[in-house]
Write a protein that holds these residues in place. Structure first.
Motif, PDB file in Angstrom:
ATOM      1  N   MET G   1       0.836  -1.209   0.000  1.00 24.76           N
ATOM      2  CA  MET G   1       0.000   0.000   0.000  1.00 24.76           C
ATOM      3  C   MET G   1       0.873   1.262   0.000  1.00 24.76           C
ATOM      4  O   MET G   1       0.533   2.274  -0.588  1.00 24.76           O
ATOM      5  CB  MET G   1      -0.906   0.028   1.241  1.00 24.76           C
ATOM      6  CG  MET G   1      -2.064  -0.944   1.194  1.00 24.76           C
ATOM      7  SD  MET G   1      -3.321  -0.513  -0.048  1.00 24.76           S
ATOM      8  CE  MET G   1      -4.223   0.805   0.810  1.00 24.76           C
ATOM      9  N   LEU G   5       0.719   4.441  -2.250  1.00 26.32           N
ATOM     10  CA  LEU G   5       0.454   5.732  -1.651  1.00 26.32           C
ATOM     11  C   LEU G   5       1.495   6.755  -2.099  1.00 26.32           C
ATOM     12  O   LEU G   5       1.175   7.920  -2.396  1.00 26.32           O
ATOM     13  CB  LEU G   5       0.482   5.594  -0.126  1.00 26.32           C
ATOM     14  CG  LEU G   5      -0.148   6.726   0.677  1.00 26.32           C
ATOM     15  CD1 LEU G   5      -1.599   6.922   0.290  1.00 26.32           C
ATOM     16  CD2 LEU G   5      -0.054   6.420   2.165  1.00 26.32           C
ATOM     17  N   ALA G   9       0.525  10.080  -3.992  1.00 25.33           N
ATOM     18  CA  ALA G   9       0.866  11.377  -3.385  1.00 25.33           C
ATOM     19  C   ALA G   9       1.593  12.251  -4.414  1.00 25.33           C
ATOM     20  O   ALA G   9       1.313  13.451  -4.548  1.00 25.33           O
ATOM     21  CB  ALA G   9       1.734  11.164  -2.143  1.00 25.33           C
ATOM     22  N   LEU G  12      -0.901  13.461  -6.829  1.00 25.05           N
ATOM     23  CA  LEU G  12      -1.730  14.495  -6.223  1.00 25.05           C
ATOM     24  C   LEU G  12      -1.002  15.841  -6.255  1.00 25.05           C
ATOM     25  O   LEU G  12      -1.555  16.867  -6.682  1.00 25.05           O
ATOM     26  CB  LEU G  12      -2.041  14.084  -4.777  1.00 25.05           C
ATOM     27  CG  LEU G  12      -2.845  15.050  -3.924  1.00 25.05           C
ATOM     28  CD1 LEU G  12      -4.249  15.252  -4.482  1.00 25.05           C
ATOM     29  CD2 LEU G  12      -2.939  14.520  -2.493  1.00 25.05           C
ATOM     30  N   ARG G  19      -8.076  15.894  -5.344  1.00 21.60           N
ATOM     31  CA  ARG G  19      -8.095  15.360  -3.984  1.00 21.60           C
ATOM     32  C   ARG G  19      -9.082  14.188  -3.884  1.00 21.60           C
ATOM     33  O   ARG G  19      -8.800  13.167  -3.270  1.00 21.60           O
ATOM     34  CB  ARG G  19      -8.515  16.487  -3.036  1.00 21.60           C
ATOM     35  CG  ARG G  19      -8.704  16.074  -1.584  1.00 21.60           C
ATOM     36  CD  ARG G  19      -9.136  17.312  -0.799  1.00 21.60           C
ATOM     37  NE  ARG G  19      -9.611  16.973   0.532  1.00 21.60           N
ATOM     38  CZ  ARG G  19     -10.789  16.386   0.783  1.00 21.60           C
ATOM     39  NH1 ARG G  19     -11.590  16.048  -0.199  1.00 21.60           N
ATOM     40  NH2 ARG G  19     -11.159  16.146   2.033  1.00 21.60           N
ATOM     41  N   PHE G  22      -7.751  11.182  -5.654  1.00 21.64           N
ATOM     42  CA  PHE G  22      -6.705  10.596  -4.810  1.00 21.64           C
ATOM     43  C   PHE G  22      -7.314   9.686  -3.741  1.00 21.64           C
ATOM     44  O   PHE G  22      -6.901   8.539  -3.553  1.00 21.64           O
ATOM     45  CB  PHE G  22      -5.887  11.721  -4.156  1.00 21.64           C
ATOM     46  CG  PHE G  22      -5.023  11.261  -3.023  1.00 21.64           C
ATOM     47  CD1 PHE G  22      -3.782  10.673  -3.269  1.00 21.64           C
ATOM     48  CD2 PHE G  22      -5.434  11.397  -1.694  1.00 21.64           C
ATOM     49  CE1 PHE G  22      -2.981  10.237  -2.217  1.00 21.64           C
ATOM     50  CE2 PHE G  22      -4.646  10.961  -0.655  1.00 21.64           C
ATOM     51  CZ  PHE G  22      -3.410  10.379  -0.910  1.00 21.64           C
ATOM     52  N   LEU G  23      -8.316  10.217  -3.058  1.00 17.73           N
ATOM     53  CA  LEU G  23      -8.895   9.422  -1.967  1.00 17.73           C
ATOM     54  C   LEU G  23      -9.575   8.162  -2.502  1.00 17.73           C
ATOM     55  O   LEU G  23      -9.469   7.082  -1.923  1.00 17.73           O
ATOM     56  CB  LEU G  23      -9.889  10.276  -1.170  1.00 17.73           C
ATOM     57  CG  LEU G  23      -9.215  11.373  -0.324  1.00 17.73           C
ATOM     58  CD1 LEU G  23     -10.264  12.317   0.246  1.00 17.73           C
ATOM     59  CD2 LEU G  23      -8.396  10.742   0.805  1.00 17.73           C
ATOM     60  N   GLN G  24     -10.284   8.283  -3.600  1.00 19.07           N
ATOM     61  CA  GLN G  24     -10.967   7.137  -4.195  1.00 19.07           C
ATOM     62  C   GLN G  24      -9.950   6.068  -4.610  1.00 19.07           C
ATOM     63  O   GLN G  24     -10.066   4.897  -4.254  1.00 19.07           O
ATOM     64  CB  GLN G  24     -11.776   7.610  -5.421  1.00 19.07           C
ATOM     65  CG  GLN G  24     -12.519   6.508  -6.143  1.00 19.07           C
ATOM     66  CD  GLN G  24     -13.628   5.915  -5.284  1.00 19.07           C
ATOM     67  OE1 GLN G  24     -14.054   6.544  -4.317  1.00 19.07           O
ATOM     68  NE2 GLN G  24     -14.049   4.703  -5.598  1.00 19.07           N
ATOM     69  N   ALA G  26      -6.900   5.708  -3.668  1.00 22.23           N
ATOM     70  CA  ALA G  26      -6.164   5.145  -2.524  1.00 22.23           C
ATOM     71  C   ALA G  26      -6.939   4.009  -1.873  1.00 22.23           C
ATOM     72  O   ALA G  26      -6.369   3.095  -1.298  1.00 22.23           O
ATOM     73  CB  ALA G  26      -5.878   6.244  -1.495  1.00 22.23           C
ATOM     74  N   SER G  27      -8.261   4.063  -1.980  1.00 15.12           N
ATOM     75  CA  SER G  27      -9.016   3.025  -1.283  1.00 15.12           C
ATOM     76  C   SER G  27      -9.455   1.855  -2.166  1.00 15.12           C
ATOM     77  O   SER G  27      -9.714   0.764  -1.675  1.00 15.12           O
ATOM     78  CB  SER G  27     -10.237   3.638  -0.584  1.00 15.12           C
ATOM     79  OG  SER G  27     -11.285   3.817  -1.498  1.00 15.12           O
ATOM     80  N   GLU G  28      -9.543   2.017  -3.477  1.00 11.14           N
ATOM     81  CA  GLU G  28     -10.102   0.941  -4.316  1.00 11.14           C
ATOM     82  C   GLU G  28      -9.061   0.233  -5.180  1.00 11.14           C
ATOM     83  O   GLU G  28      -9.403  -0.690  -5.929  1.00 11.14           O
ATOM     84  CB  GLU G  28     -11.194   1.513  -5.233  1.00 11.14           C
ATOM     85  CG  GLU G  28     -12.458   1.944  -4.512  1.00 11.14           C
ATOM     86  CD  GLU G  28     -13.668   1.094  -4.907  1.00 11.14           C
ATOM     87  OE1 GLU G  28     -13.547   0.225  -5.792  1.00 11.14           O
ATOM     88  OE2 GLU G  28     -14.729   1.305  -4.311  1.00 11.14           O
ATOM     89  N   ALA G  29      -7.826   0.672  -5.146  1.00 12.91           N
ATOM     90  CA  ALA G  29      -6.822   0.127  -6.060  1.00 12.91           C
ATOM     91  C   ALA G  29      -6.630  -1.368  -5.882  1.00 12.91           C
ATOM     92  O   ALA G  29      -6.601  -1.883  -4.776  1.00 12.91           O
ATOM     93  CB  ALA G  29      -5.493   0.839  -5.831  1.00 12.91           C
ATOM     94  N   GLY G  30      -6.508  -2.070  -6.998  1.00 16.44           N
ATOM     95  CA  GLY G  30      -6.074  -3.452  -6.965  1.00 16.44           C
ATOM     96  C   GLY G  30      -7.134  -4.455  -6.618  1.00 16.44           C
ATOM     97  O   GLY G  30      -6.828  -5.600  -6.294  1.00 16.44           O
ATOM     98  N   VAL G  31      -8.401  -4.083  -6.720  1.00 10.79           N
ATOM     99  CA  VAL G  31      -9.461  -5.028  -6.370  1.00 10.79           C
ATOM    100  C   VAL G  31     -10.491  -5.081  -7.497  1.00 10.79           C
ATOM    101  O   VAL G  31     -10.840  -4.051  -8.062  1.00 10.79           O
ATOM    102  CB  VAL G  31     -10.163  -4.596  -5.066  1.00 10.79           C
ATOM    103  CG1 VAL G  31     -11.360  -5.480  -4.788  1.00 10.79           C
ATOM    104  CG2 VAL G  31      -9.191  -4.639  -3.911  1.00 10.79           C
ATOM    105  N   ARG G  33     -14.355  -6.168  -8.153  1.00 10.92           N
ATOM    106  CA  ARG G  33     -15.600  -6.578  -7.481  1.00 10.92           C
ATOM    107  C   ARG G  33     -16.330  -7.565  -8.381  1.00 10.92           C
ATOM    108  O   ARG G  33     -16.836  -7.186  -9.441  1.00 10.92           O
ATOM    109  CB  ARG G  33     -16.507  -5.368  -7.259  1.00 10.92           C
ATOM    110  CG  ARG G  33     -16.035  -4.365  -6.242  1.00 10.92           C
ATOM    111  CD  ARG G  33     -17.050  -3.228  -6.145  1.00 10.92           C
ATOM    112  NE  ARG G  33     -16.565  -2.158  -5.297  1.00 10.92           N
ATOM    113  CZ  ARG G  33     -17.034  -1.942  -4.052  1.00 10.92           C
ATOM    114  NH1 ARG G  33     -17.974  -2.704  -3.553  1.00 10.92           N
ATOM    115  NH2 ARG G  33     -16.544  -0.947  -3.334  1.00 10.92           N
TER     116      ARG G  33
END
Lengths: 252, 252, 252, 252, 252, 252, 252, 252
Positions: G1, G5, G9, G12, G19, G22-24, G26-31, G33
């Motif tokens: 991670m 990150l 960064a 960004l 911004r 970036f937040l999206q 940072a949380s969904e990468a590599g998966v 569904r």
């Protein structure tokens, strides 16, 4: 009992016993009533060897009273699981006795020396298994069976066991004491044509669960000639091996 | 509770109780609030015998306060699992009490002697089972049941048990305490027509796993008349046997 | 055996038996040698009831041969763990027999009806425990004991059990079958003054481990009058309760 | 972490943090590096309450250093499983602290008193369960939740529990500590509409296997509202009940 | 019962009930006697929700009769562990019912729709845990609680769980179903301030021993807010979480 | 053995050995017969490292004699499970030795310092796991492998572990010691591409059953790169990690 | 991670991301569904190999959707525990795939052939262990590691293993699959200087308890270089051995 | 191996073997490489009897190929755990073979009839134990040992066993197969002076846990001459008893 009954019936018919004497003797024969125990005096004749005293959970006085009753009947004494404190009391009561502090056994000869016959190897996987092996060896000695002790030949050092093959192969039966994974009996079993009596020991830690791992390992041995006794039951393994050795090598 | 409720309802209707008194008494009857315990004073009427004190995990002061509450209600005291230290405190508080150090029980009579009735044999497989058997015997004595103790008749000495058949056969119920493989209750059960309450004991080593082997053996008994209680639960086996004996032999 | 021996000794002395006849009869009395079994014909006299047939692991032919041997001796038949297939064979061989498909029991009367005496309540915690309760009830019926069945009064519905207190309190002994956490026997035990025979059942899932949770719960019951039998052993609980009831209520 | 990341990203964009400061702070935030521990300072914000110290297996010095770090951050201290020796060291280091010898807990207030809200009943089956109940009660007190303790209402005395129904019914959650067969939570669960947190205790002997019987019993509870925590885990049951109570009764 | 008793006492005093009517109603209130069950009709009032039907071990006819009794009392039906065969019989009897084949649940609404309140996240570690999660979700839906399902976020993929933190943090309680090592509840617990109800599932092989590994893992969770239910007990975890959510979010 | 045999066969053919010398040497090579042990002197050549002494169950004299035999062969000594008493005797016998009281290890260098190569991170979940981690670290140091210790990063504090990712990712292998639910190895395993050797520790209480819960958790890890060793077996985990590190980073 | 990150960064700061982006990210990468799963697409980069599909408990459709997602990302597919029925569906969906019916594995290459490097011996104690060994061998083949399979060299035939010493000694790591007493890994471990990954198999009967005996034996191995995986976990042992082999033999 | 080595060394010296031939033969002697197995052809010489085929987990083709290899070497075939399907294939391949459907054994004589010697009694507690006893009897017959089978003499019928004392007392060793509580070996052991090989069987239900209760009972036997083998291991008990009988009664 039938042998006894046969004789008592003859005595009854011959008038040597009244009907009541017959019934009384038929029910009380071969037992000594002691304060803490009912001693089985008939066992040597029935099973080949006198009753052995399990020292744990008995008082020193209780053990001494059993020893006395056996001595009176000229039966050789073997007591196991005798801790240091009880041993001291026993040695005071029977100065001619013999205490093995490693094996925690007490012995007392009551007649002429037994003639030696048969041969059993007592093998351990590691140094920690020695007390259990000693209990087995003392038992075999008490039974009049020759022994050789082979120590610390566990499976992780694969060239240690083959050094002793000759000893193993001339045995009438073999005792193997092993803790941890308990693999040694299987390996020994694969080299010989006699029964192997495996004793799991409580040596180990963690998932050995007090000897359970070794016990299960031995029960699942892939060698066909491996029988198992209770955890740390050196006495039992020695006794069984001794029985086999005695049968295989009858007295001259 | 229904008996109580019936009476309280009558009292309510008769105006002897207000509605609030009725509700209060309906909920608090038969209990003594003590510092560490809620004592069940109604038990003797409901279950036939007063509440018995389980000494383990209670303070000496806690046990003493329960004894006092029972005495006040004229209920005979039996405390089990009382170690030597608590026993000393109890004997100081109640000099008329009686402590059995082998059974670890404390008793205190609070009224006239109980009339004896019924008969129970308490049997042990080995000497090590005696403390458990003593706990059972003390319990039966407290219940007013006659007992006979038969010690050390385990299955490996097959002619020891038959010597006692007469005692076993005149019992209303039998308690058998055995450790190791726990085989004795099955054998006893095969000789008699009364219930056998089997107590597995923690006597043994290795794969006895603290009495588990004996417990499983007894649960799987091939004799139909063998019921089992917890490991080392001499009190419970005695209590159950006593209940049966009391029913079978009602007071004159 | 002693009763038998006493009589045989008298016959031997009286010359009614030769010495060899005496020895033969002393050893073979009371047993029927069948193809798959040695039937214990003496059990009714020794233990109060004939040998009961455990149907599992026996062939249909084997069960039938045992039934026949019992019939010949006028002993009432009870077979448990009889599956549907064996039941069909038994009903063909003995059309007068009676098969209870829920309890999986087969019964066959061989003489005049037994006189009823004693009373036992058979209680279940849930609907799933009914087969075990039925096995107990059939056993009690075969023994000649009156029964009442109380179903589905587990502890989560706290006002269901008190509805039946009257039934419980007039019982000579109580059978309680419960799975899951097995808490019901303790609660029942707290209301009555007779022995409670608790049967853990394999009803449940997950950490019930096939009835182990209920078994341990019952063994650790805080009620003093709870004895335990094997998981799903409805027969045994019924048999023990029946023995108590018979003793408490002797025939008129 | 996302909240934190959100803020740090804003700071990065605003130039308040360099890229390297951003990365460093993103990875080290909320942790205090102590000699024996990495203290989780962020927990109060993340989970509602500060990290609680598990005293077993830590040195006295280690526990003291954690207490100091918590004090510096104004976080109220709760340490469990603190034996007498460590307690003495803690009381010397923090004379304002409070040690409960029965619960073996140490507490230290670091700010203004917490406002009380929510209500939890802590119930025990027997006297032996009191230490576990005390640990739960101390935890709830530290969380600012009102409590009532109901002692010794086990199932064998069936009329003791109903006396306390009012207390149980006004609870937001209930903690029940019971050993032996662990049946009490099921019975309590059947009377109420709030969650019951059941703590199996190691009280018992023989087949209680150190609390295993009670644990299995509680897991198999037939009451739907019974959740279970580890054996003797009074802290955990108290903490969970406290969480529920806080949610149900938000501060004024 | 006390509420009921209070009212009955008033009726008794007011002459609305005779003494016998009073006693009868005090003992039989709130129970429906069905062929295989004693239905607890009082449970909705006592515990907040009607009795739920455990389908395993009941006949289809038995389940249907319970459904009918609940319908008559306008109580919403939830049956769990309903296999396909019983489901077919239920759907025939109650065409308005709803069967979820993955969860194996059957539901039947009996009145106006319940108002939604509270929020619970249902989380699974892997795909295999979905049936257990579905049982929890159905239960929560029946209770009137909003839910969100988060699937397959086990610990070996460490960035999958943080994606759902927002969902977790707005929950009133969380259900986590996990097999194998059962580590997910601890990780979830470390992120939130609400109770986590952990359900070990029987997903796994070898040393998972049918869910035992996950169960032990969850009981030993280092997170303070993790409570545990039986293996595969999706219903129970859902029910407990729903109780918490209802308390936290009272109806508008 | 084959290498040895090859050389001995050459010597036999070359006349350097007689036939009897050949047979003797073929069977006794590489073993030192000590009073309590058969020391495997060949192990360093066969397995890469000398035999390590398991101190538990050996006498101080026995351990000293093994140390002496290793010293004579210039093999570096590592002894584990050495309690304080044996340590004192060892330090007297070998003043140049080194005893780590936390790890309970004794070491004695016998030649020039080993060249450092490879890198292993040793990680603990909590403070209580430090002794096990220290045993692993001492073993790795003895093997000549670089180490870094990461303490107290259990899963309940989810942001503690990521702080150390860099250390974890540059490791050739990782040792993770964890008690309670043993979840940490799975989480570590999900972040790295090297093998993780998980050591369950006996840290915990209640249903941790002496480390069993952690052991089962680790065996069922959903991370593919997690291998397990015995409970508290810090030595073994260190040894395995060291082997991997040595292979991955051969000497310059 | 952190790597991710770091890059995000930079993006960004460079204005390549808003911004919120970036937040999206940072949380969904590599998966990915998927309907039944959250696929970990980042695993190959993080752990060295793509996510492996555990086929048990997933639907055929679920497995196929995961395969497709992996194919799209050019990640080589390995699915284990795939029964014949699912295999047929997979072969229809991916005719280029490969199903090994003994190992129950499905594989699908998605790019150029992997270069071979490293060497692992896969050893079995008996014929019954072959399916587990095959699962390990398929895994190693998928990882690009050379293998040799040595079958049926259990300890009861002591001269079978030495025939293969050369193969064992040139291995970078060894997989040993054994059921019953599980002794083979200890013996293999004593001959080599590389890690041995021991797989207990469920081969055996009676007290093997589904592989528990072998598991405990291996955990208690007296050989220091034996690590253990779950019962029948051929995949895991292969994967771990492959990791070691890859490190030891980096690509040319 | 040493015998072999001795001879090979002589041949090497005598020039009958080259150095390479010597090394090859030293490592490959006595093994047949088959498709699924490495057959131990040397076992008859080393252990007294040829390798026995464990049929479970092998294909029919695999068993047939082993039979052929044994036939070629004139070694008598015994295969155990052969189900009906494999038996049919074997009977087709070897029409002279013999299949015992109760014992599930297949035998094939390959030379002149073995001379009979030694005597072993095979005893069962109940009818359900017959298959295990038959496996033992077949094994003894294959070894050339005389046998007598004593069926259904479990301990609940106490006068059934004494009828067979004469048979028991003339045995060189005794096999006792018993399920449920496994008490019979202790009782048999108390009557005789030869080793008793106890086989726990999986006969029973509930807390017999698949033979575990009987296994533990036998391991804890209070009779000194009782050794134990795996659950249902009729072959092993027969093999061990046969070894003893052969030693006790050498061929004329």
């Amino acid at each position: 009992m039938r042998d006894l009954l046969e004789q008592l019936a003859d005595d009854l018919l011959a008038g040597k016993l009244t009907r009541d004497q017959f019934l009384q003797q038929a029910s009380e024969a071969g037992v000594a009533r002691l304060p803490e125990a009912m001693l089985d005096l008939d066992r040597a004749q029935r099973c080949g060897y006198p009753e052995v005293i399990f020292g744990e959970g008995k008082t020193a006085a209780g053990v001494i009273s059993i020893c006395q009753a056996l001595c009176e009947k000229q039966q050789a004494v073997l007591a196991t699981r005798v801790d240091a404190e009880k041993a001291a009391a026993l040695m005071t009561a029977f100065p001619a006795g013999n205490y093995n502090a490693v094996a925690r056994t007490f012995r007392l000869a009551t007649g002429p020396a037994v003639e030696r016959r048969g041969f059993v190897a007592v093998v351990t996987a590691g140094s920690g298994d020695i007390p259990v092996a000693e209990e087995a060896r003392e038992t075999l000695d008490w039974m009049g069976v020759e022994t050789a002790v082979v120590t610390d030949v566990g499976v992780a050092g694969p060239h240690r066991l083959p050094m002793h093959l000759e000893t193993l192969r001339r045995s009438d039966a073999i005792v193997v004491a092993a803790g941890m994974e308990g693999a040694l009996p299987s390996v020994v079993g694969g080299f010989v044509s006699c029964p192997v009596f495996a004793v799991p020991t409580s040596v180990g830690y963690g998932a050995s669960f007090g000897g359970l791992a070794a016990l299960l390992g031995m029960l699942n041995s892939c060698a066909a000639n491996v029988a198992v006794v209770n955890i740390d039951a050196g006495f039992k393994a020695g006794y069984l091996a001794g029985m086999v050795a005695q049968r295989a090598a009858p007295p001259a």
